[in-house]
Design a protein around this motif. Structure first.
Motif, PDB file in Angstrom:
ATOM      1  N   TYR A 183      35.815  34.642  32.801  1.00  0.00           N
ATOM      2  CA  TYR A 183      36.369  35.606  33.759  1.00  0.00           C
ATOM      3  C   TYR A 183      37.215  34.876  34.806  1.00  0.00           C
ATOM      4  CZ  TYR A 183      36.801  39.345  37.127  1.00  0.00           C
ATOM      5  OH  TYR A 183      37.325  40.277  37.976  1.00  0.00           O
ATOM      6  N   ASP A 184      36.685  33.727  35.288  1.00  0.00           N
ATOM      7  CA  ASP A 184      37.452  32.918  36.257  1.00  0.00           C
ATOM      8  C   ASP A 184      38.795  32.527  35.662  1.00  0.00           C
ATOM      9  OD1 ASP A 184      35.471  33.022  38.121  1.00  0.00           O
ATOM     10  OD2 ASP A 184      34.648  31.045  37.694  1.00  0.00           O
TER      11      ASP A 184
ATOM     12  N   ASN B 156      50.772  38.908  32.268  1.00  0.00           N
ATOM     13  CA  ASN B 156      50.143  39.475  33.469  1.00  0.00           C
ATOM     14  C   ASN B 156      51.078  39.434  34.677  1.00  0.00           C
ATOM     15  OD1 ASN B 156      47.536  40.480  32.879  1.00  0.00           O
ATOM     16  ND2 ASN B 156      46.868  38.386  32.516  1.00  0.00           N
TER      17      ASN B 156
ATOM     18  N   VAL C 286      41.098  35.492  35.680  1.00  0.00           N
ATOM     19  CA  VAL C 286      41.549  35.828  37.038  1.00  0.00           C
ATOM     20  C   VAL C 286      42.602  34.830  37.519  1.00  0.00           C
ATOM     21  CG1 VAL C 286      40.763  35.825  39.436  1.00  0.00           C
ATOM     22  CG2 VAL C 286      39.502  37.106  37.726  1.00  0.00           C
TER      23      VAL C 286
ATOM     24  N   TYR D  12      44.890  38.012  35.820  1.00  0.00           N
ATOM     25  CA  TYR D  12      44.178  39.199  35.359  1.00  0.00           C
ATOM     26  C   TYR D  12      43.768  40.057  36.558  1.00  0.00           C
ATOM     27  CZ  TYR D  12      40.513  41.948  33.059  1.00  0.00           C
ATOM     28  OH  TYR D  12      39.734  42.967  32.582  1.00  0.00           O
ATOM     29  N   ARG D  13      44.092  41.339  36.493  1.00  0.00           N
ATOM     30  CA  ARG D  13      43.754  42.235  37.609  1.00  0.00           C
ATOM     31  C   ARG D  13      42.942  43.436  37.134  1.00  0.00           C
ATOM     32  NH1 ARG D  13      45.221  38.551  39.634  1.00  0.00           N
ATOM     33  NH2 ARG D  13      47.109  38.016  40.748  1.00  0.00           N
TER      34      ARG D  13
ATOM     35  N   ARG E 293      47.124  32.104  43.422  1.00  0.00           N
ATOM     36  CA  ARG E 293      46.903  31.813  42.006  1.00  0.00           C
ATOM     37  C   ARG E 293      48.191  31.823  41.190  1.00  0.00           C
ATOM     38  NH1 ARG E 293      41.179  35.058  41.978  1.00  0.00           N
ATOM     39  NH2 ARG E 293      39.965  33.306  42.775  1.00  0.00           N
TER      40      ARG E 293
END
Lengths: 266, 250
Positions: free
Chosen positions: A214-215, B114, A218, A222-223, B85
């Motif tokens: 998941y980290d 993304n 993200v 990823y949202r 990020r």
């Protein structure tokens, strides 16, 4: 290859089927989802004695297998556990409903037999239709279609992550099982005394792995929704696909096509 | 101008950074350092020194820290995480935790998609990343059927495709064979971005980093030019490390 390894391979194999270039993978995911849902609703809506009216459903299943270029044997192997279970659903009807409804020569077909086969077919059709949807669309595009239907984001996210979590869980189980078996070479399976610690380890490790994955997602933008490419446009072929199949399903539901076809020859 | 003689332009800066997972158990203590644009800094230290924790803080995976951490002047706080990020690329120590799509192509394309790039741009980014580390042959390979080294290279490509302005790498040479290790070193040297590389592979650090930050028990023991620190046998041994193999007399 161990059973767990094999299970992981089969899940990935299913993902791979969905990304090939076939006439069916090119159909809009929402259309395929709607057709599948409509087919399942129609299948389960038949009366328990309407076996012959349901039979044309095979036509849909076979055509999707062919158009999607889905290997039949491999698919049956994948569904080897669920299909027999589904087939057992109506088994007891044979014993409870003994009223004769049909005579084939000297063989008497009872209402129980008829309803058992009907229930069996309903189950098999529903499982196969769902399987074919995943094999020709992929879980990410199904989630995209669900979002187009305004299903709550949180539910779609749960579905998408649960699907991914299965392989993580299987992968960790495989590692733990290998480590165990290499240090217990004379044992067959896992001794029940260590089931507790092993399951605890499995849970903790797979949660850790899931968290790391998941980290990683993200950190790469990823949202909360898997991106399936640019917004997928609808084409004429999509609408044709929807209209043809729904038309066929409506015909199937309103008329007993097998009986009508039989009437032409008898 | 700082003590190493560099002009400003820090792309990564930590001031008095302290962190603990539990109360009264400090993992990082009062760290102050910076990484300039276009500079590669090595992060070394014995096991448990706090290298991975520091990396996780820098990318915003651990937020309950004290002090300030900024990436290109943007503070690493919850509200700025999406922006942070996009600037940072983080290569995990364990590649299995980094790759989650079924093929290498899909995994590399994950970030560009993304970030809203078009299909053509995504394709170009993926090819560029694959070419950079010479792994075009892995493009359509299933991620779950690759060797450890192949996974490592693919994980690196997933980050290169993001074109981050700073790259953080946790043990990038683990699981790589000598040829791929050499390719990786060449790639790192050719990249223009700022880089912070945590590693026990001191020879790789020697070959790629201009400065080294030595951590021990969560504290900075030394921060300076690579040659100076990595050739100081006493300093390294006092902190659970050894001279790089290339400097050892045989």
């Amino acid at each position: 290859m161990s059973k767990l390894d094999n299970a992981i391979y089969e899940i990935h194999d299913l993902d791979d089927l969905a990304v090939r270039d076939t006439p069916l993978t090119g159909i809009h995911p929402l259309i395929k989802l709607l057709v599948t849902v409509f087919f399942i609703i129609l299948t389960v809506s038949f009366d328990k004695y309407q076996l012959s009216a349901m039979l044309p459903g095979i036509f849909y299943i076979l055509l999707v297998f062919l158009a999607g270029d889905i290997p039949f044997g491999k698919s049956m192997k994948k569904l080897r556990i669920i299909l027999p279970l589904v087939c057992m659903v109506g088994l007891f009807n044979v014993f409870f409903d003994r009223i004769p409804v049909l005579r084939l020569g000297t063989f008497v077909v009872t209402g129980g037999m008829m309803s058992a086969v009907t229930l069996m077919l309903k189950g098999v059709f529903s499982v196969l239709a769902s399987y074919l949807l995943i094999a020709t669309t992929g879980i990410d595009k199904i989630c995209y279609a669900l979002r187009l239907l305004h299903l709550p984001k949180i539910i779609v996210l749960q579905l998408s992550l649960t699907y991914r979590y299965i392989t993580v869980l299987l992968g960790e189980a495989n590692t733990i099982f290998c480590a165990y078996i290499l240090r217990a070479p004379r044992q067959k399976g896992v001794h029940f005394k260590v089931w507790g610690p092993l399951i605890g380890q499995l849970l903790l490790r797979s949660m850790d792995r899931a968290n790391d994955l998941y980290d990683s997602m993200v950190l790469r933008g990823y949202r909360g929704a898997f991106y399936v490419g640019d917004k997928i446009p609808f084409h004429l072929k999509d609408w044709m696909y929807l209209i043809l199949w729904t038309g066929f399903f409506v015909l199937m539901r309103c008329f007993n096509l097998v009986q009508l076809l039989g009437g032409l020859f008898v | 101008m700082d003590m190493q003689g560099h002009e400003g332009h820090e792309c990564l800066e930590c001031r008095n950074l302290s962190f603990s997972y539990e109360k009264n158990v400090s993992v990082l203590k009062e760290l102050t350092f910076h990484v300039h644009k276009h500079e590669t800094v090595g992060l070394i230290g014995a096991n448990g020194a706090g290298k991975s924790t520091l990396m996780r803080i820098l990318v915003g995976l651990e937020l309950g820290y004290e002090g300030t951490v900024t990436v290109e002047s943007v503070p690493v706080v919850k509200n700025h995480l999406p922006e942070i990020r996009e600037k940072l690329g983080y290569v995990f120590q364990d590649s299995d935790s980094q790759l989650f799509m079924s093929t290498v192509y899909e995994d590399i394309a994950f970030a560009p998609k993304n970030y809203g790039l078009s299909e053509t741009e995504v394709e170009a980014r993926v090819n560029e990343a694959l070419d950079m580390i010479d792994i075009q042959y892995l493009r359509d390979k299933k991620t779950y059927r690759m060797s450890g080294g192949e996974k490592k290279m693919a994980a690196l490509a997933t980050i290169l495709a993001m074109k981050p302005s700073i790259m953080l790498m946790d043990e990038p040479t683990v699981a790589l064979d000598p040829r791929n290790r050499r390719i990786l070193i060449n790639v790192l040297n050719s990249l223009d971005q700022g880089k912070l590389i945590a590693s026990h592979d001191l020879d790789m650090v020697w070959d790629t980093c201009s400065r080294v930050l030595l951590l021990s028990h969560g504290e900075i023991v030394e921060y300076g030019p690579t040659e100076e620190i990595l050739s100081n046998q006493k300093l390294l041994e006092a902190n659970g490390l050894e001279l790089p193999l290339s400097l050892l007399k045989r």
